[in-house]
Scaffold this active site. Structure first.
Site, short mmCIF file in Angstrom:
data_model
loop_
_atom_site.label_atom_id
_atom_site.label_comp_id
_atom_site.label_asym_id
_atom_site.label_seq_id
_atom_site.Cartn_x
_atom_site.Cartn_y
_atom_site.Cartn_z
N GLU A 198 0.80 -1.22 0.00
CA GLU A 198 0.00 0.00 0.00
C GLU A 198 0.84 1.28 0.00
OE1 GLU A 198 -3.86 -1.87 2.33
OE2 GLU A 198 -2.62 -0.38 3.36
N GLU A 386 -5.66 -8.60 1.00
CA GLU A 386 -6.23 -8.21 2.30
C GLU A 386 -7.71 -7.92 2.13
OE1 GLU A 386 -4.45 -5.03 4.50
OE2 GLU A 386 -2.40 -5.75 4.19
#
Length: 479
Positions: A198, A386
């Site tokens: 991320e 995720e």
């Protein structure tokens, strides 16, 4: 030199706001399905991150990370929590992996701690840290659990931050050295790699908003950090591919489906800007499309940091892209908000269900995001690396009845399956997270795990969601 996103149907036109086309009830699956519906080659697993679970912050030669320093400052993390001990996974990994095996979880995504391996960020390696991850990987394989390794999950060595961190272009060389060290020591056994976790979050929250480590605020650090992270994303991939030609190499992005609050031109344009910032800023350069500067004019200052040859250096042909989705964002125009001129409309104001993180529960969002990324011609495969939710779990009489999390996982999985059945190249799903953990600036309050952690005793308790996931993976449970 300018690196604008090319005039291609893959770029700004790809922002598709579809919620009004599919009322919520129309896109929920009604038929119960089992694991087999996803196919035999679909990868199932759980995800974690080193700083969030390991603890052992200053033993066996580990150097300080930016999160060790940031969380040690009063008021930076809720209740002044820190990750010094976390879940004590560093010491308890044998038992935790056996617990994972008992839940029939076949794949384990975890990150390596850069300062545990290179205390100063580069140069001298820490043999004790190298040995630790060798033991961890070996034990995974002994138990039949496949390791999926993330190189960088936010714990930058503090010694590098003192030299400018992600805002210093030298980090490209430092990261190449780190990636090569990891490949050298673990590449004979680890076949699945992710370069960054991320990048929009660790640059945005850490170098612009200041709410994450290292706590910097403003454009001065943020803009160069974005470009250097984009370079490292590709250079890290090249290091791994050169040294490990048979490995599967990916990287991961936080992705939120973005919609305008009202069907008005100003809100629609605001949503396009937010989508470009959250969902397109890092993926498009890697695909050779450049930065989406047409929709993010305030980011044109990034051109100052782009050197000759960088347009090619930011490209890399990843084997897969990791999608990390939790919610959607609803956006309205805001003249007074600097740069992006947009505000997020919170779930509470909209009267919709939300998690303990104040994120909307919106299963359709993962369906839209998977379709969005699937449209990029250069993406070979998508894996949900995720997905999960934090709720106010309680341990009562030795049990945790988290029915809301079971419902969340089932509803999101329905949307993943729907996308797959429509031809989206999604080939894996990892729950965040295996255990409750240190949740960055939120401390230990939010609980995402399939396994409950009593942080005072370090006692582990499998939640109902963990039992459900086991039964689903074993083919015993439908949803």
């Amino acid at each position: 030199m300018e690196m604008n996103a090319k005039s291609d149907k893959q770029t700004a036109d790809q922002t598709i706001f579809t919620s009004n086309q599919h009322p919520p009830g129309a896109i929920e699956h009604s038929a119960a399905v089992k694991r087999a519906a996803f196919g035999a080659d679909f990868a199932w697993g759980v995800s974690t991150a080193a700083y969030q679970i390991e603890g052992a912050h200053d033993i066996e030669g580990k150097g300080a990370s930016i999160w060790d320093v940031f969380s040690g400052k009063k008021g930076k993390v809720k209740l002044n929590h820190n990750g010094n001990f976390a879940c004590d996974f560093f010491n308890r990994y044998p038992d935790d992996l056996e617990l994972m095996q008992s839940l029939s979880i076949p794949n384990f995504r975890f990150s390596l701690s850069w300062p545990r391996l290179l205390p100063d960020g580069h140069g001298r390696a820490n043999q004790a840290g190298i040995d630790y991850y060798n033991r961890l990987i070996d034990h995974c394989l002994e138990l039949g659990i496949t390791p999926w390794v993330t190189l960088y999950h936010w714990d930058l060595p503090y010694e590098l931050e003192k030299k400018g961190g992600w805002a210093n272009r030298d980090i490209v060389g430092w990261f190449q050295e780190y990636a090569a060290l990891c490949a050298k020591h673990y590449g004979d056994r680890v076949k699945h790699w992710m370069v960054l976790n991320e990048p929009m979050v660790f640059t945005g929250a850490g170098y612009f908003l200041g709410v994450h480590a290292p706590g910097r605020i403003g454009f001065k650090g943020f803009v160069p950090a974005v470009h250097h992270a984009t370079l490292c994303q590709a250079e890290g991939g090249r290091v791994l591919r050169d040294l490990l030609p048979g490995a599967e190499i990916g990287t991961t992005f936080s992705c939120s489906h973005v919609e305008p609050y009202r069907p008005q031109e100003k809100d629609i344009k605001a949503a396009i800007r937010v989508d470009a910032l959250l969902n397109r800023l890092f993926i498009e350069p890697s695909l050779g499309l450049g930065y989406p500067l047409q929709d993010l004019k305030f980011m044109r200052r990034i051109e100052k940091y782009i050197l000759a040859g960088d347009e090619d250096k930011v490209k890399f042909d990843f084997d897969f892209i990791g999608i990390q989705n939790y919610t959607r964002e609803v956006v309205k125009h805001s003249f007074w908000t600097p740069f992006v001129q947009a505000n997020l409309v919170p779930p509470k104001k909209r009267g919709v269900p939300q998690t303990q993180m104040n994120w909307e529960v919106y299963p359709q969002g993962i369906y839209h995001i998977l379709h969005k990324y699937n449209q990029y011609k250069g993406i070979k495969k998508l894996i949900v690396t995720e997905n999960g939710a934090a709720f106010a779990d309680q341990l009562l009489d030795g049990e945790v009845h988290d029915t809301n999390r079971v419902d969340f996982l089932q509803r999101y999985l329905h949307q993943v399956l729907r996308a797959k059945q429509e031809g989206v190249k999604v080939q894996g799903y990892f729950v965040w997270s295996f255990v409750d953990n240190f949740e960055w600036a939120e401390g230990y309050h939010p609980r995402f795990g399939l396994v409950y952690i009593d942080y005072e005793t370090q006692q582990r308790t499998i939640k109902d969601s963990g039992h459900w996931y086991r039964d689903f993976l074993e083919g015993k449970q439908k949803f």
